[in-house]
Design a protein around this motif. Structure first.
Motif, PDB file in Angstrom:
ATOM      1  N   VAL A 199       0.844  -1.199   0.000  1.00  0.00           N
ATOM      2  CA  VAL A 199       0.000   0.000   0.000  1.00  0.00           C
ATOM      3  C   VAL A 199       0.879   1.249   0.000  1.00  0.00           C
ATOM      4  CG1 VAL A 199      -1.760   1.279   1.297  1.00  0.00           C
ATOM      5  CG2 VAL A 199      -1.832  -1.222   1.233  1.00  0.00           C
ATOM      6  N   GLY A 200       0.529   2.192  -0.870  1.00  0.00           N
ATOM      7  CA  GLY A 200       1.247   3.454  -0.945  1.00  0.00           C
ATOM      8  C   GLY A 200       0.270   4.613  -0.962  1.00  0.00           C
ATOM      9  N   THR A 201       0.809   5.814  -0.934  1.00  0.00           N
ATOM     10  CA  THR A 201       0.007   7.030  -0.958  1.00  0.00           C
ATOM     11  C   THR A 201       0.350   7.838  -2.204  1.00  0.00           C
ATOM     12  OG1 THR A 201      -0.021   7.112   1.455  1.00  0.00           O
ATOM     13  CG2 THR A 201      -0.565   9.152   0.295  1.00  0.00           C
ATOM     14  N   VAL A 202      -0.678   8.260  -2.922  1.00  0.00           N
ATOM     15  CA  VAL A 202      -0.487   9.070  -4.121  1.00  0.00           C
ATOM     16  C   VAL A 202      -0.047  10.470  -3.702  1.00  0.00           C
ATOM     17  CG1 VAL A 202      -1.634  10.102  -6.127  1.00  0.00           C
ATOM     18  CG2 VAL A 202      -2.204   7.761  -5.420  1.00  0.00           C
ATOM     19  N   VAL A 203       1.098  10.901  -4.225  1.00  0.00           N
ATOM     20  CA  VAL A 203       1.591  12.246  -3.916  1.00  0.00           C
ATOM     21  C   VAL A 203       1.469  13.188  -5.104  1.00  0.00           C
ATOM     22  CG1 VAL A 203       3.078  11.483  -2.041  1.00  0.00           C
ATOM     23  CG2 VAL A 203       3.997  11.600  -4.368  1.00  0.00           C
ATOM     24  N   HIS A 204       1.206  12.623  -6.293  1.00  0.00           N
ATOM     25  CA  HIS A 204       0.991  13.464  -7.474  1.00  0.00           C
ATOM     26  C   HIS A 204       0.229  12.661  -8.521  1.00  0.00           C
ATOM     27  CE1 HIS A 204       1.721  16.853 -10.119  1.00  0.00           C
ATOM     28  NE2 HIS A 204       2.014  15.994 -11.082  1.00  0.00           N
ATOM     29  N   VAL A 205      -0.687  13.329  -9.219  1.00  0.00           N
ATOM     30  CA  VAL A 205      -1.451  12.716 -10.307  1.00  0.00           C
ATOM     31  C   VAL A 205      -0.944  13.292 -11.626  1.00  0.00           C
ATOM     32  CG1 VAL A 205      -3.753  12.405 -11.302  1.00  0.00           C
ATOM     33  CG2 VAL A 205      -3.471  12.455  -8.820  1.00  0.00           C
ATOM     34  N   TYR A 206      -0.578  12.418 -12.558  1.00  0.00           N
ATOM     35  CA  TYR A 206      -0.099  12.824 -13.884  1.00  0.00           C
ATOM     36  C   TYR A 206      -1.179  12.613 -14.942  1.00  0.00           C
ATOM     37  CZ  TYR A 206       4.626  12.542 -11.903  1.00  0.00           C
ATOM     38  OH  TYR A 206       5.749  12.708 -11.137  1.00  0.00           O
ATOM     39  N   SER A 207      -1.216  13.479 -15.922  1.00  0.00           N
ATOM     40  CA  SER A 207      -2.040  13.306 -17.130  1.00  0.00           C
ATOM     41  C   SER A 207      -3.470  12.887 -16.818  1.00  0.00           C
ATOM     42  CB  SER A 207      -1.395  12.285 -18.064  1.00  0.00           C
ATOM     43  OG  SER A 207      -0.115  12.679 -18.430  1.00  0.00           O
ATOM     44  N   GLU A 208      -4.093  13.634 -15.918  1.00  0.00           N
ATOM     45  CA  GLU A 208      -5.493  13.402 -15.566  1.00  0.00           C
ATOM     46  C   GLU A 208      -5.770  11.962 -15.129  1.00  0.00           C
ATOM     47  OE1 GLU A 208      -8.090  14.966 -18.579  1.00  0.00           O
ATOM     48  OE2 GLU A 208      -6.894  16.795 -18.753  1.00  0.00           O
ATOM     49  N   GLY A 209      -4.852  11.378 -14.369  1.00  0.00           N
ATOM     50  CA  GLY A 209      -5.065  10.061 -13.801  1.00  0.00           C
ATOM     51  C   GLY A 209      -4.522   8.905 -14.608  1.00  0.00           C
ATOM     52  N   GLU A 210      -3.703   9.180 -15.620  1.00  0.00           N
ATOM     53  CA  GLU A 210      -3.092   8.101 -16.405  1.00  0.00           C
ATOM     54  C   GLU A 210      -1.900   7.477 -15.673  1.00  0.00           C
ATOM     55  OE1 GLU A 210      -4.299   6.725 -19.231  1.00  0.00           O
ATOM     56  OE2 GLU A 210      -5.993   8.038 -18.806  1.00  0.00           O
ATOM     57  N   ALA A 211      -1.300   8.238 -14.759  1.00  0.00           N
ATOM     58  CA  ALA A 211      -0.173   7.754 -13.967  1.00  0.00           C
ATOM     59  C   ALA A 211      -0.132   8.526 -12.656  1.00  0.00           C
ATOM     60  CB  ALA A 211       1.134   7.926 -14.733  1.00  0.00           C
ATOM     61  N   PHE A 212       0.624   7.980 -11.701  1.00  0.00           N
ATOM     62  CA  PHE A 212       0.681   8.573 -10.367  1.00  0.00           C
ATOM     63  C   PHE A 212       2.095   8.485  -9.822  1.00  0.00           C
ATOM     64  CE2 PHE A 212      -3.327   6.365 -11.006  1.00  0.00           C
ATOM     65  CZ  PHE A 212      -4.228   7.396 -10.858  1.00  0.00           C
ATOM     66  N   GLU A 213       2.483   9.453  -9.011  1.00  0.00           N
ATOM     67  CA  GLU A 213       3.678   9.349  -8.188  1.00  0.00           C
ATOM     68  C   GLU A 213       3.187   8.802  -6.853  1.00  0.00           C
ATOM     69  OE1 GLU A 213       7.833   9.825  -7.834  1.00  0.00           O
ATOM     70  OE2 GLU A 213       6.614  10.335  -9.561  1.00  0.00           O
ATOM     71  N   VAL A 214       3.724   7.660  -6.448  1.00  0.00           N
ATOM     72  CA  VAL A 214       3.245   6.987  -5.242  1.00  0.00           C
ATOM     73  C   VAL A 214       4.408   6.778  -4.290  1.00  0.00           C
ATOM     74  CG1 VAL A 214       2.079   4.937  -4.327  1.00  0.00           C
ATOM     75  CG2 VAL A 214       1.454   5.811  -6.593  1.00  0.00           C
ATOM     76  N   GLU A 215       4.191   7.135  -3.031  1.00  0.00           N
ATOM     77  CA  GLU A 215       5.198   6.921  -1.989  1.00  0.00           C
ATOM     78  C   GLU A 215       4.804   5.702  -1.172  1.00  0.00           C
ATOM     79  OE1 GLU A 215       7.604   9.366   1.443  1.00  0.00           O
ATOM     80  OE2 GLU A 215       5.562  10.003   0.957  1.00  0.00           O
ATOM     81  N   PHE A 216       5.767   4.813  -0.982  1.00  0.00           N
ATOM     82  CA  PHE A 216       5.585   3.622  -0.156  1.00  0.00           C
ATOM     83  C   PHE A 216       6.458   3.785   1.075  1.00  0.00           C
ATOM     84  CE2 PHE A 216       4.516   2.431  -4.429  1.00  0.00           C
ATOM     85  CZ  PHE A 216       3.399   1.622  -4.281  1.00  0.00           C
ATOM     86  N   VAL A 217       5.858   3.664   2.255  1.00  0.00           N
ATOM     87  CA  VAL A 217       6.587   3.881   3.502  1.00  0.00           C
ATOM     88  C   VAL A 217       6.415   2.696   4.435  1.00  0.00           C
ATOM     89  CG1 VAL A 217       6.363   6.394   3.368  1.00  0.00           C
ATOM     90  CG2 VAL A 217       4.681   5.083   4.643  1.00  0.00           C
ATOM     91  N   THR A 218       7.383   2.558   5.373  1.00  0.00           N
ATOM     92  CA  THR A 218       7.254   1.549   6.414  1.00  0.00           C
ATOM     93  C   THR A 218       6.185   2.002   7.405  1.00  0.00           C
ATOM     94  OG1 THR A 218       8.885   2.578   7.866  1.00  0.00           O
ATOM     95  CG2 THR A 218       9.722   0.974   6.235  1.00  0.00           C
ATOM     96  N   LEU A 219       5.809   1.123   8.295  1.00  0.00           N
ATOM     97  CA  LEU A 219       4.799   1.481   9.292  1.00  0.00           C
ATOM     98  C   LEU A 219       5.291   2.531  10.274  1.00  0.00           C
ATOM     99  CD1 LEU A 219       3.195  -2.020   9.987  1.00  0.00           C
ATOM    100  CD2 LEU A 219       2.305  -0.150   8.586  1.00  0.00           C
ATOM    101  N   THR A 220       6.612   2.769  10.310  1.00  0.00           N
ATOM    102  CA  THR A 220       7.145   3.830  11.173  1.00  0.00           C
ATOM    103  C   THR A 220       7.417   5.113  10.399  1.00  0.00           C
ATOM    104  OG1 THR A 220       9.387   2.978  10.896  1.00  0.00           O
ATOM    105  CG2 THR A 220       8.138   2.222  12.840  1.00  0.00           C
ATOM    106  N   GLY A 221       7.064   5.141   9.100  1.00  0.00           N
ATOM    107  CA  GLY A 221       7.145   6.370   8.332  1.00  0.00           C
ATOM    108  C   GLY A 221       8.379   6.568   7.475  1.00  0.00           C
TER     109      GLY A 221
END
Length: 74
Positions: A24-46
């Motif tokens: 599971v990751g968090t979207v930090v940026h949306v590209y081209s109206e949702g065609e791609a995403f910048e996603v950050e994946f972190v440990t449970l401690t951040g």
């Protein structure tokens, strides 16, 4: 529709980043109206494990009846 700050589930393996389908990751940026995403994946401690540009077909939104699962990464 997936938007910034949404949590998403990886559907493909990303071996160079040490990520597996189901991570599971968090979207930090949306590209081209949702065609791609910048996603950050972190440990449970951040701690950031990976920050990836991912195509729309490589992630999906989390579902209301899903649980987070813990696993170790290298």
């Amino acid at each position: 529709m997936i938007e910034e700050h949404d949590r998403v589930v990886l559907t493909t393996k990303e071996p160079d980043a040490g990520l597996e389908p189901g991570d599971v990751g968090t979207v930090v940026h949306v590209y081209s109206e949702g065609e791609a995403f910048e996603v950050e994946f972190v440990t449970l401690t951040g701690d950031t494990v990976a920050m990836l540009a991912i195509d729309r077909d490589e992630v999906r939104p989390v579902q209301s009846r899903e649980l987070t699962h813990a696993r170790s990464v290298e």
